[in-house]
Design a protein around this motif. Structure first.
Motif, PDB file in Angstrom:
ATOM      1  N   LYS A   1       9.225  33.384  40.395  1.00 49.73           N
ATOM      2  CA  LYS A   1      10.378  33.525  39.510  1.00 49.73           C
ATOM      3  C   LYS A   1      11.595  32.780  40.054  1.00 49.73           C
ATOM      4  CE  LYS A   1       9.050  38.013  37.537  1.00 49.73           C
ATOM      5  NZ  LYS A   1       9.418  39.453  37.415  1.00 49.73           N
ATOM      6  N   LEU A   2      11.807  32.850  41.373  1.00 47.32           N
ATOM      7  CA  LEU A   2      12.948  32.167  41.976  1.00 47.32           C
ATOM      8  C   LEU A   2      12.837  30.660  41.807  1.00 47.32           C
ATOM      9  CD1 LEU A   2      15.487  32.038  43.753  1.00 47.32           C
ATOM     10  CD2 LEU A   2      13.974  32.103  45.758  1.00 47.32           C
ATOM     11  N   LEU A   3      11.686  30.099  42.120  1.00 49.16           N
ATOM     12  CA  LEU A   3      11.519  28.653  41.987  1.00 49.16           C
ATOM     13  C   LEU A   3      11.629  28.231  40.529  1.00 49.16           C
ATOM     14  CD1 LEU A   3      10.943  25.936  43.257  1.00 49.16           C
ATOM     15  CD2 LEU A   3       8.494  26.475  43.214  1.00 49.16           C
ATOM     16  N   GLY A   4      11.072  29.029  39.623  1.00 48.31           N
ATOM     17  CA  GLY A   4      11.196  28.709  38.199  1.00 48.31           C
ATOM     18  C   GLY A   4      12.642  28.701  37.740  1.00 48.31           C
ATOM     19  N   LYS A   5      13.419  29.667  38.208  1.00 48.14           N
ATOM     20  CA  LYS A   5      14.834  29.744  37.824  1.00 48.14           C
ATOM     21  C   LYS A   5      15.614  28.542  38.347  1.00 48.14           C
ATOM     22  CE  LYS A   5      18.748  33.004  37.991  1.00 48.14           C
ATOM     23  NZ  LYS A   5      19.755  32.094  38.585  1.00 48.14           N
ATOM     24  N   ILE A   6      15.324  28.126  39.573  1.00 45.25           N
ATOM     25  CA  ILE A   6      16.010  26.966  40.142  1.00 45.25           C
ATOM     26  C   ILE A   6      15.685  25.704  39.341  1.00 45.25           C
ATOM     27  CG2 ILE A   6      16.081  25.452  42.160  1.00 45.25           C
ATOM     28  CD1 ILE A   6      15.794  27.947  43.899  1.00 45.25           C
ATOM     29  N   ILE A   7      14.413  25.549  38.934  1.00 44.01           N
ATOM     30  CA  ILE A   7      14.037  24.384  38.135  1.00 44.01           C
ATOM     31  C   ILE A   7      14.692  24.444  36.760  1.00 44.01           C
ATOM     32  CG2 ILE A   7      12.087  23.240  36.989  1.00 44.01           C
ATOM     33  CD1 ILE A   7      10.384  24.028  39.426  1.00 44.01           C
ATOM     34  N   ASP A   8      14.748  25.630  36.181  1.00 52.06           N
ATOM     35  CA  ASP A   8      15.433  25.773  34.889  1.00 52.06           C
ATOM     36  C   ASP A   8      16.866  25.254  34.985  1.00 52.06           C
ATOM     37  OD1 ASP A   8      13.200  26.935  33.733  1.00 52.06           O
ATOM     38  OD2 ASP A   8      13.907  28.999  34.034  1.00 52.06           O
ATOM     39  N   GLU A   9      17.522  25.559  36.078  1.00 50.47           N
ATOM     40  CA  GLU A   9      18.946  25.243  36.223  1.00 50.47           C
ATOM     41  C   GLU A   9      19.208  23.878  36.844  1.00 50.47           C
ATOM     42  OE1 GLU A   9      20.334  28.468  38.583  1.00 50.47           O
ATOM     43  OE2 GLU A   9      20.220  29.944  36.957  1.00 50.47           O
ATOM     44  N   ASN A  10      18.314  23.421  37.750  1.00 50.25           N
ATOM     45  CA  ASN A  10      18.574  22.195  38.502  1.00 50.25           C
ATOM     46  C   ASN A  10      17.557  21.092  38.272  1.00 50.25           C
ATOM     47  OD1 ASN A  10      20.833  23.088  40.652  1.00 50.25           O
ATOM     48  ND2 ASN A  10      19.367  24.762  40.415  1.00 50.25           N
ATOM     49  N   GLY A  11      16.431  21.424  37.655  1.00 42.79           N
ATOM     50  CA  GLY A  11      15.403  20.432  37.408  1.00 42.79           C
ATOM     51  C   GLY A  11      14.541  20.156  38.624  1.00 42.79           C
ATOM     52  N   SER A  12      13.465  19.390  38.405  1.00 40.01           N
ATOM     53  CA  SER A  12      12.536  18.994  39.465  1.00 40.01           C
ATOM     54  C   SER A  12      12.745  17.540  39.828  1.00 40.01           C
ATOM     55  CB  SER A  12      11.087  19.181  39.012  1.00 40.01           C
ATOM     56  OG  SER A  12      10.744  20.544  38.893  1.00 40.01           O
ATOM     57  N   TYR A  13      12.648  17.265  41.119  1.00 41.20           N
ATOM     58  CA  TYR A  13      12.735  15.884  41.587  1.00 41.20           C
ATOM     59  C   TYR A  13      11.497  15.106  41.152  1.00 41.20           C
ATOM     60  CZ  TYR A  13      12.648  11.960  44.875  1.00 41.20           C
ATOM     61  OH  TYR A  13      12.576  10.702  45.429  1.00 41.20           O
ATOM     62  N   ASP A  14      10.318  15.748  41.252  1.00 45.35           N
ATOM     63  CA  ASP A  14       9.062  15.111  40.860  1.00 45.35           C
ATOM     64  C   ASP A  14       8.063  16.192  40.474  1.00 45.35           C
ATOM     65  OD1 ASP A  14       8.636  16.176  43.347  1.00 45.35           O
ATOM     66  OD2 ASP A  14       7.845  14.364  44.272  1.00 45.35           O
ATOM     67  N   CYS A  15       6.832  15.801  40.182  1.00 39.64           N
ATOM     68  CA  CYS A  15       5.783  16.746  39.789  1.00 39.64           C
ATOM     69  C   CYS A  15       4.959  17.151  41.004  1.00 39.64           C
ATOM     70  CB  CYS A  15       4.869  16.114  38.735  1.00 39.64           C
ATOM     71  SG  CYS A  15       5.689  15.705  37.180  1.00 39.64           S
ATOM     72  N   ASN A  16       4.737  18.453  41.120  1.00 42.27           N
ATOM     73  CA  ASN A  16       3.971  18.977  42.251  1.00 42.27           C
ATOM     74  C   ASN A  16       3.242  20.246  41.846  1.00 42.27           C
ATOM     75  OD1 ASN A  16       5.044  17.254  44.590  1.00 42.27           O
ATOM     76  ND2 ASN A  16       6.958  18.103  43.776  1.00 42.27           N
ATOM     77  N   GLN A  17       2.277  20.625  42.670  1.00 40.53           N
ATOM     78  CA  GLN A  17       1.714  21.968  42.608  1.00 40.53           C
ATOM     79  C   GLN A  17       1.943  22.637  43.960  1.00 40.53           C
ATOM     80  OE1 GLN A  17      -2.238  22.469  41.052  1.00 40.53           O
ATOM     81  NE2 GLN A  17      -1.825  21.270  39.217  1.00 40.53           N
ATOM     82  N   ILE A  18       2.297  23.930  43.920  1.00 38.97           N
ATOM     83  CA  ILE A  18       2.626  24.696  45.111  1.00 38.97           C
ATOM     84  C   ILE A  18       1.873  26.018  45.057  1.00 38.97           C
ATOM     85  CG2 ILE A  18       4.495  25.813  46.418  1.00 38.97           C
ATOM     86  CD1 ILE A  18       5.587  23.405  43.812  1.00 38.97           C
ATOM     87  N   ILE A  19       1.319  26.429  46.187  1.00 43.98           N
ATOM     88  CA  ILE A  19       0.714  27.749  46.287  1.00 43.98           C
ATOM     89  C   ILE A  19       1.751  28.725  46.832  1.00 43.98           C
ATOM     90  CG2 ILE A  19      -1.003  29.162  47.497  1.00 43.98           C
ATOM     91  CD1 ILE A  19      -2.244  27.450  45.355  1.00 43.98           C
ATOM     92  N   ILE A  20       1.922  29.859  46.145  1.00 47.84           N
ATOM     93  CA  ILE A  20       2.792  30.943  46.609  1.00 47.84           C
ATOM     94  C   ILE A  20       1.943  32.208  46.584  1.00 47.84           C
ATOM     95  CG2 ILE A  20       4.961  32.186  46.270  1.00 47.84           C
ATOM     96  CD1 ILE A  20       5.977  29.798  44.638  1.00 47.84           C
ATOM     97  N   ALA A  21       1.782  32.851  47.735  1.00 46.94           N
ATOM     98  CA  ALA A  21       0.812  33.953  47.823  1.00 46.94           C
ATOM     99  C   ALA A  21       1.336  35.082  48.702  1.00 46.94           C
ATOM    100  CB  ALA A  21      -0.511  33.438  48.378  1.00 46.94           C
ATOM    101  N   ASP A  22       0.816  36.282  48.454  1.00 44.49           N
ATOM    102  CA  ASP A  22       0.978  37.414  49.357  1.00 44.49           C
ATOM    103  C   ASP A  22      -0.314  38.222  49.312  1.00 44.49           C
ATOM    104  OD1 ASP A  22       1.100  38.912  47.004  1.00 44.49           O
ATOM    105  OD2 ASP A  22       3.265  39.222  47.104  1.00 44.49           O
TER     106      ASP A  22
END
Length: 766
Positions: A182-203
């Motif tokens: 949710k945090l990363l999504g919110k930052i992209i909503d507001e600031n955009g992405s530099y490029d296209c990537n896939q990231i694993i976020i896990a617990d």
């Protein structure tokens, strides 16, 4: 990670790299090369019931990486070296986390790109797998990277969050994987992405794959929920299809305009069930480099691409050969059987050996998952049902995966590292690497004078020598590293039981010690291997190379590592036994049997023994110590026992008490045996052959049964005390064995009667 066209060229330009070097890299890599590989294995397909997920980073074959710890910070502002992106955290103190960062030679800074780590809340991040988007989406919602007319990325004109910052932001600020998404999504909503990537976020509860699809569109899929019985191999591909319910937040989170942007770009595609095909709508067809690695990954897990679903070209001489197109590439697929942790770790080294036509070992025109440009690999082993501090074990392998070893670490608990084995990010002397962007630096790998004591450099050099002398060194080197990796895996299972039983307040200290021990053992073994490889190559590579520590027949190390051994005290299973002897008798040696209960075959060789003897004899010293050498290992296969003995001295009369202290020489922990008491008595004289006992007139032993003959019926030695007198006024009793007058009086009376009878008889005859 990583782009090798404009993004990478721009990086070198910003930091003064020669354009000729960057051009050489492009020539050495697949067309449009994006050459990392992200791998996921759901808990339903692993033999431990754990989730395995991680990634390999491909960049340059002698590029160093720094493993370390980011300490908490107070409301920091995150910045980027690739764009003008900034973001300030307002939640107070960030979380401590591990990282694998580029050294300053990569970006010119020490805070760049923490690509793999786990924070103190148990949230792990694996970043980034560079992907791409199709031209129509790029026109509608472009990413923020800005390039000049020569293809160089200009940070001052670029916007959006990218790989430089993503890991630190999520690891520093997210207390759960879902909140990280949710945090990363919110930052992209507001600031955009530099490029296209896939990231694993896990617990410990959820594993998410987060996709930066375009400038402001993103989608995250909960793999734990939708694919517990599936595997994923993604070599930088943006078109791997997945069908999930986009409206169900338990399985998917995404940007608000995900479908709208695809529709506006006229790229929206749908599955038969009416759900948006996100990958097809946003992605693009991939080149032979990516497609071939995808096919190799499918084959590695026993589910190769079916005939008729792909095309291939094994004839071209101007470009990379291999799979040129795939009709229906899938993000998730089922493996042929259960996957072990060892298989999971080795998946990053797959080179198509399971196929007849995509084997990069026999065709240098095929690009491979396990290629010569991998910088590091990491695998998160995520266990359900455990507290967040110990649920995840990070297996970290520096340098190229083909000839590397992954070291286990409880990253959520880690508070310090050995800076000799893992130099701090700003303390690297990179003279040993040579030009990290050459095809390889064999001369540097053979030069021991610039060794810096780091595990990174040792594995870097092993890879350089084995890869460039593949015919002679590849097989035996990999065999040795496999044996070492399997021992680390086996012993990690043992120490994990210790960790689970350790109180929470003591776990960080234990995690630090475990990681230090595992790292030291791995360094010692791999450095010894490297030294032997250097000697072999410098000597002209005559004969076969066989690592001296490898039992080739068994596939084991001859001398086991001491990872688990360092955390156990000895246990005594057989105590020394006391006994009584006569002086000068031959006595049985005292023996103690002990083991180190670490489950490691051969670890009992690290036991030492010290005997202590305390004697009450007048001519013996108050204390004497003796060291006893171990006896041979018990013959029964699989038994973990080893004996030590000490001879017993019966030359002196007295009592001696023996104890044995058994020590684990790896950690100094000891245990002392029970006391064994040895008693030595005077030797009792044996009867002489010509000694005949006195007899009566009927031939009976006159002394039998009276207790005065030391050799009769086991009696004791005669008393040397005077006979006791009867009390006054008491008749002498025949039961008084100590009164000699009784038998004398009887004897005299008997003689008198005989004499009188003879006299009477004579008179009668007269």
């Amino acid at each position: 990670m990583r782009r090798t066209h404009p993004g990478l060229l721009g990086r070198f330009t910003r930091f003064g790299r020669a354009m000729t070097v960057a051009a050489a890299i492009v020539m050495a890599m697949p067309t449009g090369a994006l050459a990392c590989t992200q791998i996921y294995m759901g808990k339903g397909v692993t033999d431990t019931g754990d989730t395995y997920v991680g990634r390999s980073e491909d960049y340059a074959n002698r590029h160093p990486k720094a493993f370390g710890i980011q300490e908490p910070r107070e409301n920091p502002t995150f910045k980027s070296g690739e764009s003008t992106f900034t973001w300030t955290y307002s939640g107070g103190q960030t979380f401590r986390h591990t990282y694998v960062r580029d050294t300053p030679s990569g970006w010119g800074d020490t805070d760049a790109y923490s690509e793999a780590g786990t924070n103190e809340k148990g949230v792990s991040v694996s970043a980034t797998l560079t992907t791409d988007y199709n031209d129509k989406i790029a026109e509608k919602d472009p990413c923020g990277a800005y390039y000049d007319d020569k293809g160089n990325a200009i940070a001052e004109k670029s916007t959006g969050i990218g790989e430089y910052t993503i890991p630190d932001v999520v690891l520093g600020c997210a207390d759960t994987a879902r909140n990280g998404v949710k945090l990363l999504g919110k930052i992209i909503d507001e600031n955009g992405s530099y490029d296209c990537n896939q990231i694993i976020i896990a617990d410990s509860a959820e594993t998410w794959v987060f996709m930066q699809l375009s400038g402001h569109q993103w989608c995250a899929v909960n793999l734990t929920a939708v694919a517990p019985d599936k595997v994923s191999v993604n070599p930088n591909m943006s078109n791997l299809k997945f069908d999930v319910d986009l409206e169900n937040e338990d399985v998917c989170l995404h940007s608000a305009d995900l479908e709208k942007v695809a529709k506006d770009a006229h790229t929206a595609e749908y599955f038969d069930d009416g759900r948006l095909d996100v990958a097809t709508s946003y992605g693009k067809d991939e080149s032979a480099g990516q497609n071939t690695r995808y096919a190799q990954g499918r084959a590695y897990f026993g589910n190769p691409l079916a005939d008729g679903t792909y095309t291939k070209d094994l004839t071209t001489t101007s470009d990379w050969q291999g799979v040129t197109s795939i009709s229906d590439p899938e993000l998730l697929f089922a493996p042929s059987g259960q996957v072990s942790l060892f298989q999971a770790l080795r998946s990053y080294a797959a080179r198509g050996e399971q196929t007849s036509d995509l084997n990069a070992n026999t065709n240098s025109k095929l690009y491979a998952i396990g290629n010569n440009r991998t910088v590091e690999t990491h695998m998160f082993q995520i266990r359900s049902g455990l507290t967040s501090d110990i649920a995840t074990v990070q297996w970290e392998a520096l340098s190229r995966a083909e000839f590397s070893v992954a070291v286990p670490v409880y990253s959520a608990l880690l508070t310090k590292v050995d800076t000799t084995i893992y130099p701090e990010v700003d303390k690297w002397d990179e003279s040993h690497t040579g030009d990290a962007h050459e095809r390889d630096n064999v001369k540097g790998a053979l030069d021991a004078s610039t060794d810096n004591g780091s595990l990174d450099y040792v594995l870097m050099d092993i890879n350089t020598l084995a890869y460039n002398n593949r015919e002679k060194l590849a097989v035996p080197t990999r065999a040795y590293l496999d044996a070492l990796q399997k021992e680390l895996i086996s012993q990690q299972a043992t120490v994990d039981d210790i960790m689970k039983q350790t109180p929470a307040k003591d776990r960080s200290d234990l995690a630090n010690k475990l990681f230090e021990q595992a790292s030291k053992e791995t360094y010692a073994k791999t450095k010894a291997l490297l030294d032997e490889m250097r000697t072999y190559v410098n000597g002209g590579m005559k004969g076969d190379f066989v690592p001296s520590d490898l039992d080739a027949a068994k596939g084991d190390l001859k001398t086991p590592i001491r990872y688990a051994t360092a955390f156990f005290a000895p246990q005594i299973s057989e105590q020394p036994q006391g006994a009584t002897y006569e002086k000068g008798d031959k006595a049985a040696d005292l023996k103690v049997t002990a083991t180190i209960p670490d489950g490691v075959a051969g670890s009992d060789q690290y036991l030492t023994y010290k005997w202590t003897a305390e004697s009450d004899t007048a001519d013996a010293s108050a204390k004497a110590t003796a060291a006893a050498k171990p006896m041979a290992r018990a013959a029964a296969p699989g038994t973990a026992s080893q004996s030590s003995t000490i001879p017993v001295d019966t030359s002196k009369v007295g009592t001696t008490t023996y104890t044995c202290t058994v020590t684990n020489s790896v950690n100094g922990e000891s245990v002392t045996s029970e006391a064994a008491t040895i008693t030595v008595k005077e030797k009792q004289p044996a009867p002489k052959p010509d000694d005949k006992p006195s007899t009566d007139d009927k031939g009976n032993n006159a002394n039998a049964g009276n207790g005065n003959n030391a050799n009769a019926n086991g009696g004791t030695a005669p008393s040397k005390k005077s006979p006791a007198k009867a009390a006054p006024g008491r008749l002498v009793s025949t039961g008084d064995t100590n009164n000699a007058m009784v038998p004398v009086a009887i004897a005299i009376a008997g003689v008198a009667i005989v004499v009188i009878a003879l006299v009477v008889r004579k008179r009668n005859r007269e």
